[in-house]
Design an enzyme around this catalytic site. Structure first.
Site, PDB file in Angstrom:
ATOM      1  N   ASP A 153      -3.017  -1.191  10.850  1.00  0.00           N
ATOM      2  CA  ASP A 153      -3.358  -1.126   9.422  1.00  0.00           C
ATOM      3  C   ASP A 153      -3.590  -2.502   8.803  1.00  0.00           C
ATOM      4  O   ASP A 153      -3.817  -2.606   7.600  1.00  0.00           O
ATOM      5  CB  ASP A 153      -2.285  -0.370   8.641  1.00  0.00           C
ATOM      6  CG  ASP A 153      -0.920  -1.046   8.691  1.00  0.00           C
ATOM      7  OD1 ASP A 153      -0.750  -1.987   9.476  1.00  0.00           O
ATOM      8  OD2 ASP A 153      -0.017  -0.615   7.952  1.00  0.00           O
ATOM      9  N   LYS A 212       0.849  -1.201   0.000  1.00  0.00           N
ATOM     10  CA  LYS A 212       0.000   0.000   0.000  1.00  0.00           C
ATOM     11  C   LYS A 212       0.880   1.244   0.000  1.00  0.00           C
ATOM     12  O   LYS A 212       2.065   1.221   0.331  1.00  0.00           O
ATOM     13  CB  LYS A 212      -0.933   0.019   1.213  1.00  0.00           C
ATOM     14  CG  LYS A 212      -0.218   0.002   2.581  1.00  0.00           C
ATOM     15  CD  LYS A 212       0.277   1.360   3.077  1.00  0.00           C
ATOM     16  CE  LYS A 212       0.929   1.266   4.440  1.00  0.00           C
ATOM     17  NZ  LYS A 212       1.560   2.549   4.868  1.00  0.00           N
TER      18      LYS A 212
END
Length: 285
Positions: A139, A11
């Site tokens: 996350d 990401k």
């Protein structure tokens, strides 16, 4: 089915605001996270009866740990909730650089959980997997859906965002990496900048790259640069190629550039490769 192979995607953060401390040494965050095509590959297989524990291996020898902690934590979390006795062999082929702010460890944990859920047919919902993920890292939950999201709380509250444009991504990582823990700790003693996440969401939805370039930002750049000053050098080099959407990802040390112009990304890649770890990829929707 006793074996599965998964792509574990990285990401980037188009916006990252640190809003203060939360419980258990986490931080309150408000950020935009985009999955990218860059990925690790994970092979998961059930161990034979002779095994006494899960066996986790990784082909990046720079990771100096006996067990790949996030993957082990994902298996332990599933086992605690679903009470299975099966043991697993997990092999992680690393492509995502470590200490780069690209979420490799969190992604590997999430996709390992999804893979074991599939193999054992546990029937765990995405929400249940996210709940387990929270105990591994803030996350990790993002990678369960692995779609463009605004992530809040400690990173576990994920709201999908629309991305109109198709973006190519150039990732540049200096030799030195950044420890997430050290960067956050350093940031705790600083006055950190924050950015308008709503405007970033709007710019992504409308495909307004000028607005996007103006409003992206990362609270953690200030503390990260104290550890790796080369971050600022890389940003200036990318700007010199005519790239405009440029930011450090996560807690660093990698810097990325987004563009809809594939030729510009390719040109910058050719000019800068050799000096750093440089990767071409694209945003996943």
């Amino acid at each position: 089915m006793g074996t599965t192979v998964l792509k574990s995607y990285a990401k980037i953060n188009l916006c990252l605001n640190v809003l203060g401390k939360a419980e258990n040494n986490y931080h309150k965050l408000d950020m935009i996270m985009l999955p990218i095509e860059l990925h690790d590959t994970i092979l998961i297989s059930k161990e034979k009866n002779r095994a006494k524990d899960h066996f986790i291996t990784i082909d990046d020898f720079s990771i100096n740990v006996e067990k790949y902690n996030t993957v082990a934590s994902a298996i332990d979390g599933l086992q605690k909730k679903y009470k299975f006795k099966d043991l697993f062999r997990v092999f992680v082929h690393k492509n995502i650089p470590i200490q780069a702010g690209l979420g490799g460890g969190s992604s590997d944990a999430a996709f390992t959980a999804k893979g074991i859920n599939k193999i054992l047919k546990l029937g765990a919902s995405d929400d249940e997997l996210k709940e387990i993920s929270k105990k591994i890292g803030g996350d990790v939950a993002f990678f369960i859906d692995c779609k463009p999201c605004r992530c809040q709380g400690i990173g576990e509250i994920c709201t999908p965002v629309e991305v109109k444009n198709d973006y190519y991504v150039l990732i540049v990582k200096p030799k030195a990496g950044c420890s997430t823990k050290e960067v956050y700790t350093a940031g705790d003693s600083m006055e950190l900048d924050t950015y308008d996440v709503d405007k970033v969401v709007e710019a992504l939805k409308n495909g307004d790259d000028e607005m996007l370039a103006t409003n992206i930002g990362n609270s953690l750049e200030k503390p990260a640069v104290t550890f790796v000053p080369e971050i600022n050098v890389i940003k200036e080099k990318l700007k010199a190629f005519g790239l405009k959407i440029i930011l450090m990802s996560g807690s660093g040390s990698s810097v990325f550039a987004l563009s809809t112009d594939k030729k510009l990304i390719n040109k910058a890649f050719k000019e800068i490769e050799g000096d750093y770890t440089v990767i071409k990829t694209k945003v996943l929707k």
